[in-house]
Design a protein around this motif. Structure first.
Motif, short mmCIF file in Angstrom:
data_model
loop_
_atom_site.label_atom_id
_atom_site.label_comp_id
_atom_site.label_asym_id
_atom_site.label_seq_id
_atom_site.Cartn_x
_atom_site.Cartn_y
_atom_site.Cartn_z
N GLN A 449 0.84 -1.21 0.00
CA GLN A 449 0.00 0.00 0.00
C GLN A 449 0.87 1.25 0.00
O GLN A 449 0.64 2.18 -0.78
CB GLN A 449 -0.91 -0.01 1.22
N ASP A 460 -5.61 8.03 -1.14
CA ASP A 460 -6.67 7.56 -0.27
C ASP A 460 -7.38 6.33 -0.82
O ASP A 460 -7.92 5.52 -0.07
CB ASP A 460 -7.68 8.67 -0.04
N LEU A 461 -7.37 6.16 -2.16
CA LEU A 461 -7.97 4.97 -2.75
C LEU A 461 -7.20 3.73 -2.34
O LEU A 461 -7.79 2.67 -2.06
CB LEU A 461 -8.00 5.10 -4.28
N VAL A 463 -5.39 3.41 0.37
CA VAL A 463 -5.59 3.20 1.80
C VAL A 463 -6.92 2.49 2.06
O VAL A 463 -7.00 1.53 2.84
CB VAL A 463 -5.55 4.55 2.55
N SER A 464 -7.98 2.95 1.41
CA SER A 464 -9.30 2.34 1.63
C SER A 464 -9.35 0.91 1.10
O SER A 464 -9.94 0.03 1.73
CB SER A 464 -10.38 3.18 0.96
N ALA A 467 -7.47 -1.25 3.48
CA ALA A 467 -8.22 -1.42 4.73
C ALA A 467 -9.29 -2.49 4.59
O ALA A 467 -9.50 -3.30 5.51
CB ALA A 467 -8.84 -0.08 5.14
N ARG A 468 -9.98 -2.50 3.44
CA ARG A 468 -11.02 -3.51 3.24
C ARG A 468 -10.42 -4.92 3.26
O ARG A 468 -10.99 -5.84 3.87
CB ARG A 468 -11.75 -3.25 1.93
N ASP A 471 -9.22 -5.87 6.81
CA ASP A 471 -10.34 -6.18 7.70
C ASP A 471 -10.75 -7.64 7.56
O ASP A 471 -11.07 -8.30 8.57
CB ASP A 471 -11.52 -5.27 7.38
#
Length: 545
Positions: A449, A460-461, A463-464, A467-468, A471
């Motif tokens: 990342q 930010d794309l 990062v998101s 994160a998904r 998780d």
């Protein structure tokens, strides 16, 4: 053209046997249907397959033994190693010696060396046939692991004994001292050739793949050539090609642990080998049935040479051999379990008779027995016919059929509700492995990342997205680190989720096929989507099973 037609007919019979075994309500394993279809071919058609023993041996045995060694769970093989060795080596020697003398005493017209050869080929067991029988009543995992390990080793030991028996028949002489020395060279040389060649080829292909890229088709072809190459090199050096094929398979399992092969190549290769295993085992049994009429005629003539005149004596011989094999195996399994297997469990030293009986019934003879007996030479060194060849083939065939029938009827009854001694705990090891793998994945996702997002306006794309994904991995870790009750409930929830996902994937696939039929979607794109759905469903089904 006729040879091609025969091959296609044999393959068609293999396919039909699978269909019939599923259609008919009879609790009979697929090999019996294959033998029956082969017999129909032998009776109805004028075609006769002339089996050259050397070609037959080379064509069928190396890939089957290689695959057994490759896929056997090595950790389980070592955990119950003492029991497996007692069954695979000690029982084979006892069977060759005891049944060899018994067969020669019962059928004096069969020379002692030929009787030893017959005893050698009926000593190996066939776990594939056992699996086919126990589809409705699953075999306990620990018992199946022992059967697989026994089969892998007794295939090799039984066929090596067959080699010495054939040599004694051809030369008319047998020296125990010379045979012992020769056995050491044959065994160690075969193991060294199979392991060494597989190690060299695997490292060479990995080096080429790292430097010049991987070609999936070539990787699959290399795996297909390895058992034949190991067998031929070992035989050229006068070692055991059988043990070379087994050693090549075991070594393949170890060298593949590097994980350098692409995932798509592994999936394709497993599919290819599944087809080869299914086809080779099926063709062997169909060939047995196809040879049955001619073998029966030759065996009946041999019976008359023994002083009998009625063909039903053949049935007496088959029944007597099966009873002898069953009694010897039952006694050996009881002693082996009493001495080692149960003392490794819960302290119980007296084996349950049902467990002993189930292991005895599971000693089904199959493809290796048939392949071995069909390799008996057609003639002796002086050109005269090999003594008792047709009778030996018929008796081996009778042992296969009777053992399949008896196990088909008795094994499901014995296995129902049977409890083995405690199996080695695998769940805790699986949980720990999944947790460590998920932690490694999270760490790598964080690294990638940062590498991809560095200096980009749309960081930010990344990062998101990361994160998904992380998780999902964190949920996997949480599901494996709770209490036993929490973990059990979580696994039940996961099983429900996988069933729902499989249902959803099937619905996706059906919709794509409908779109293709309505010409709303191109075939190339449809194949890509279907492959993705198939892989996802296979993954969920494997986790569910």
């Amino acid at each position: 053209m006729e040879v091609i037609s025969i091959v296609l007919l044999l393959l068609l019979a293999v396919i039909l046997s699978g269909i019939l075994s599923r259609m008919l309500p009879l609790p009979l394993p697929r090999p019996l249907f294959q033998i029956g279809l082969g017999a129909l071919i032998g009776l109805a058609a004028d075609w006769r397959v002339t089996l050259d023993p050397e070609i037959f041996f080379l064509l069928f045995l190396p890939p089957l033994l290689f695959l057994d060694g490759w896929r056997i769970p090595r950790e389980e093989l070592f955990k119950d190693g003492k029991t497996i060795v007692e069954l695979a080596l000690g029982l084979v020697v006892a069977t060759v010696v005891g049944m060899g003398f018994f067969i020669h005493w019962m059928i004096p017209a069969m020379p002692l060396a030929v009787a030893f050869a017959l005893a050698a080929v009926v000593s190996p067991t066939d776990p594939i046939a056992v699996s086919a029988i126990a589809q409705r009543v699953p075999i306990p995992k620990r018992m199946m692991h022992i059967l697989e390990g026994e089969s892998l080793l007794n295939d090799a030991s039984g066929l090596v004994c067959l080699r010495f028996a054939i040599a004694a028949t051809l030369t008319g002489a047998f020296s125990l001292h010379q045979a012992a020395i020769n056995f050491v060279w044959v065994a160690l040389g075969g193991l060294a050739v199979g392991a060494g060649l597989t190690w060299l080829v695997s490292h060479a292909k990995n080096w080429v793949s790292r430097r010049y890229g991987e070609e999936g088709g070539a990787q699959i072809l290399i795996s297909l050539l390895l058992p034949f190459g190991s067998y031929l090199v070992a035989e050229h050096l006068h070692c055991s090609g059988i043990l070379a094929a087994v050693a090549a398979g075991l070594t393949m399992g170890f060298v593949e642990g590097s994980g350098e092969l692409a995932a798509s190549t592994r999936i394709r290769r497993n599919t290819v080998w599944d087809v080869i295993q299914f086809t080779a085992n099926g063709v062997i049994f169909v060939l047995l049935g196809e040879q049955l009429p001619a073998i029966l005629a030759g065996a009946a003539e041999t019976v008359r040479l023994t002083g009998h005149h009625e063909p039903w004596w053949l049935g007496v011989y088959v029944l007597a051999i099966n009873l002898g094999l069953a009694a010897l195996r039952f006694l050996w399994v009881w002693l082996s379990f009493r001495l080692s297997f149960f003392r490794q469990g819960d302290g119980q030293s007296t084996p349950n008779w049902r467990i002993v009986a189930a292991m005895s019934f599971a000693g089904v003879r199959g493809a290796i027995t048939l392949a071995g007996v069909l390799t008996l030479p057609l003639v002796l060194s002086d050109g005269s016919p090999f003594p008792g060849r047709d009778l030996a083939i018929f008796l081996a065939m009778g042992v296969i059929i009777v053992s399949l029938l008896v196990a088909s009827l008795g094994l499901p009854v014995l296995l129902r509700g049977l409890l083995m001694p405690p199996e080695h705990d695998q769940q805790s090891a699986e949980d720990a492995a999944r947790v460590k793998a998920a932690e490694a994945a999270i760490a790598r996702i964080e690294e990638v990342q940062h590498e991809l997002a560095e200096g980009r306006a749309d960081a930010d794309l990344f990062v998101s997205a990361a994160a998904r994904i992380m998780d999902g991995y964190r949920e996997r870790i949480e599901s494996r680190v709770g209490t036993r009750e929490e973990n059990a409930e979580m696994r039940r929830g996961e099983a429900i989720e996988r069933r729902l996902r499989i249902a959803a994937l099937k619905a996706e696939r059906s919709q794509i096929f409908r779109m293709v039929r309505k010409r709303e979607l191109g075939s190339e794109l449809a194949r890509k989507l279907i492959r993705e759905l198939d892989l996802a469903e296979a993954r969920h089904a494997a986790q569910l099973g």
